[in-house]
Design a protein around this motif. Structure first.
Motif, short mmCIF file in Angstrom:
data_model
loop_
_atom_site.label_atom_id
_atom_site.label_comp_id
_atom_site.label_asym_id
_atom_site.label_seq_id
_atom_site.Cartn_x
_atom_site.Cartn_y
_atom_site.Cartn_z
N ALA A 195 0.83 -1.21 0.00
CA ALA A 195 0.00 0.00 0.00
C ALA A 195 0.86 1.25 0.00
CB ALA A 195 -0.93 0.00 1.21
N ALA A 196 1.96 1.23 0.76
CA ALA A 196 2.85 2.38 0.82
C ALA A 196 3.46 2.67 -0.55
CB ALA A 196 3.96 2.13 1.84
N GLU A 197 3.89 1.62 -1.25
CA GLU A 197 4.51 1.82 -2.57
C GLU A 197 3.49 2.33 -3.59
OE1 GLU A 197 6.28 -1.99 -3.19
OE2 GLU A 197 8.09 -1.48 -2.05
N ALA A 198 2.23 1.86 -3.47
CA ALA A 198 1.19 2.37 -4.36
C ALA A 198 0.94 3.86 -4.10
CB ALA A 198 -0.10 1.57 -4.17
N LEU A 199 0.97 4.26 -2.83
CA LEU A 199 0.80 5.67 -2.50
C LEU A 199 1.98 6.52 -2.96
CD1 LEU A 199 -0.73 5.26 1.07
CD2 LEU A 199 -1.88 6.26 -0.92
N LEU A 200 3.19 5.96 -2.92
CA LEU A 200 4.34 6.68 -3.46
C LEU A 200 4.12 7.00 -4.93
CD1 LEU A 200 7.45 4.83 -1.95
CD2 LEU A 200 6.38 6.93 -1.14
N ASP A 201 3.61 6.02 -5.67
CA ASP A 201 3.32 6.26 -7.09
C ASP A 201 2.24 7.33 -7.25
OD1 ASP A 201 5.16 4.38 -7.88
OD2 ASP A 201 3.70 2.76 -8.07
N PHE A 213 1.53 9.82 -5.37
CA PHE A 213 2.03 11.16 -5.07
C PHE A 213 3.33 11.48 -5.80
CE2 PHE A 213 -0.62 10.25 -1.27
CZ PHE A 213 -1.49 11.32 -1.38
N GLU A 214 3.74 10.59 -6.69
CA GLU A 214 4.93 10.79 -7.53
C GLU A 214 6.17 11.05 -6.69
OE1 GLU A 214 3.88 13.89 -10.28
OE2 GLU A 214 2.52 12.60 -11.40
N LEU A 215 6.40 10.17 -5.71
CA LEU A 215 7.56 10.27 -4.83
C LEU A 215 8.60 9.24 -5.23
CD1 LEU A 215 5.78 10.71 -1.38
CD2 LEU A 215 6.70 12.49 -2.87
N ASP A 216 9.85 9.66 -5.33
CA ASP A 216 10.96 8.79 -5.71
C ASP A 216 11.44 8.00 -4.49
OD1 ASP A 216 13.29 7.60 -6.54
OD2 ASP A 216 14.24 9.43 -7.27
N PRO A 217 11.33 6.67 -4.49
CA PRO A 217 11.73 5.89 -3.31
C PRO A 217 13.22 5.95 -3.01
CG PRO A 217 11.21 4.44 -5.16
CD PRO A 217 10.78 5.82 -5.56
N GLY A 258 6.15 20.14 0.11
CA GLY A 258 4.98 19.40 -0.32
C GLY A 258 5.25 17.90 -0.45
N GLN A 259 6.42 17.55 -0.95
CA GLN A 259 6.78 16.13 -1.07
C GLN A 259 6.96 15.49 0.30
OE1 GLN A 259 10.23 16.73 -3.60
NE2 GLN A 259 9.14 15.89 -5.38
N ARG A 260 7.56 16.22 1.23
CA ARG A 260 7.71 15.68 2.59
C ARG A 260 6.35 15.46 3.24
NH1 ARG A 260 11.71 19.67 2.94
NH2 ARG A 260 10.43 20.91 4.36
N SER A 261 5.44 16.42 3.02
CA SER A 261 4.09 16.24 3.56
C SER A 261 3.42 15.02 2.95
CB SER A 261 3.25 17.49 3.28
OG SER A 261 3.75 18.61 3.98
N ALA A 262 3.60 14.83 1.65
CA ALA A 262 3.01 13.67 0.98
C ALA A 262 3.59 12.38 1.54
CB ALA A 262 3.25 13.75 -0.53
N ALA A 293 -3.00 17.44 -4.57
CA ALA A 293 -2.39 16.43 -3.68
C ALA A 293 -3.21 16.26 -2.41
CB ALA A 293 -0.95 16.82 -3.34
N ARG A 294 -3.74 17.37 -1.87
CA ARG A 294 -4.57 17.26 -0.66
C ARG A 294 -5.81 16.42 -0.93
NH1 ARG A 294 -3.68 22.83 -0.27
NH2 ARG A 294 -5.90 23.29 -0.61
N TYR A 295 -6.46 16.68 -2.06
CA TYR A 295 -7.68 15.92 -2.35
C TYR A 295 -7.36 14.46 -2.64
CZ TYR A 295 -10.70 19.96 -2.07
OH TYR A 295 -11.41 21.03 -1.58
N ALA A 296 -6.21 14.19 -3.23
CA ALA A 296 -5.79 12.80 -3.41
C ALA A 296 -5.57 12.14 -2.04
CB ALA A 296 -4.51 12.74 -4.25
N PHE A 297 -5.02 12.89 -1.09
CA PHE A 297 -4.84 12.38 0.27
C PHE A 297 -6.17 12.05 0.91
CE2 PHE A 297 -4.80 14.32 4.70
CZ PHE A 297 -4.61 13.11 5.34
N TYR A 298 -7.14 12.96 0.82
CA TYR A 298 -8.44 12.72 1.44
C TYR A 298 -9.08 11.46 0.87
CZ TYR A 298 -7.88 17.72 2.54
OH TYR A 298 -7.40 18.94 2.95
N ASP A 299 -9.01 11.31 -0.45
CA ASP A 299 -9.60 10.13 -1.09
C ASP A 299 -8.89 8.85 -0.66
OD1 ASP A 299 -11.40 11.76 -2.40
OD2 ASP A 299 -10.29 11.77 -4.30
#
Length: 303
Positions: free
Chosen positions: A112-118, A120-124, A134-138, A165-171
């Motif tokens: 689930a964490a890796e799916a969320l990284l994708d 929010f477009e975060l580089d592992p 914003g990326q740190r918050s994500a 990004a906030r609305y993606a977080f809420y969803d």
């Protein structure tokens, strides 16, 4: 897993001469998403820090899943506090942080964490301390959701994120909570955005609780009355008026407390009644002159 219940009685927390929480009492239902709403400096972070055993209370009683959380391995292990500053993570690459969490958090879901990284477009391979705010918050959001702790505390985690990004977080938060119910406390002052997520609400201001109830009940406590000024004035006699506007001969008053015959009385007087959303109710409850305390809802008003 249904999540931890929280019971707070006369909780007080002080920093030297400053009282951050002043004998507050309320409960947080297990398995619900509760909004902890308050202005900056209201005491929200202090309260969450006490629940997570990051800070010791000065007085009163705090029970997390029936036990005092202070230096309690069981409740501490089942509580995840993520703050907007992102201080829950290591100064290592994101993927190393995920490995650290997977080893220490029994409910952590790496997939689930890796799916969320994708999402929010975060580089592992990137370190959180080398990312934008914003990326740190994500990434904090990823940690909070994927950890799936029985008591998940999210303290303004979304503030560094842009609107998409906030609305993606809420969803993402809502979808994961539906699949894996647990107790979530979401601290925010962006009430218009988070309102749809909330089952219960606690409004805190200057260390005092102004309201604590389910969101539906709180929404029903306020109403706007619009029409001829003299008719509005007559309608609101004996009620708690928290806001009033006048334009020519027309007035609008926002009042706390409703009665069963309000609609009938309003129609007879040629008035229009309107709903008051949580955000407007929050603004009115916490609006006061500089240095003056806001007024809490009375038991009659909050029921």
């Amino acid at each position: 897993m249904t999540g931890f219940a929280v019971e707070v009685r006369d909780l007080t927390a002080r920093y030297g001469s400053t009282t951050a929480l002043d004998a507050v009492s309320f409960e947080i239902r297990p398995g619900a998403i509760t909004g902890l709403l308050g202005r900056n400096g209201s005491g929200k972070t202090t309260f969450l820090s006490v629940l997570a055993a990051f800070r010791r209370r000065t007085g009163g009683t705090v029970l997390v899943d029936g036990e005092d959380p202070w230096e309690n391995p069981r409740t501490m292990g089942g509580t995840c506090l993520v703050r907007e500053s992102g201080d829950v993570v290591l100064d290592e690459a994101i993927k190393e942080n995920l490995s650290f969490l997977a080893d220490r958090r029994p409910h952590f879901d790496r997939t689930a964490a890796e799916a969320l990284l994708d999402r929010f477009e975060l580089d592992p391979d990137k370190r959180p301390d080398r990312m934008s705010r914003g990326q740190r918050s994500a990434f904090g959001v990823v940690v909070g959701i994927a950890t799936r702790a029985p008591l998940t505390l999210l303290d303004e985690v979304h503030l560094g994120m842009d609107a998409p990004a906030r609305y993606a977080f809420y969803d993402a938060l809502l979808a994961d909570w539906i699949e894996h119910p647990r107790t979530i406390v979401l601290s925010s002052h962006l009430i218009g955005e988070v309102e749809r997520l909330l089952e219960d609400v606690v409004v805190i201001d200057k260390g005092r609780v102004l309201a604590a109830d389910d969101a539906t009940t709180l929404r029903e406590q306020g109403l706007t009355v619009t029409g001829p000024a003299d008719a509005v004035d007559a309608f609101v006699v004996g009620r708690r008026v928290v806001a009033r506007q006048v334009l020519g001969r027309t007035a609008q008053a926002t009042v706390i407390g409703t009665a069963s015959d309000d609609a009938q009385r309003a129609r007879a007087a040629g008035l229009e009644l309107g709903a008051v959303g949580l955000q407007d109710l929050f603004v009115h409850l916490t609006d006061r002159a500089a240095g003056e305390p806001a007024d809490a809802l009375t038991p009659q008003e909050s029921r």
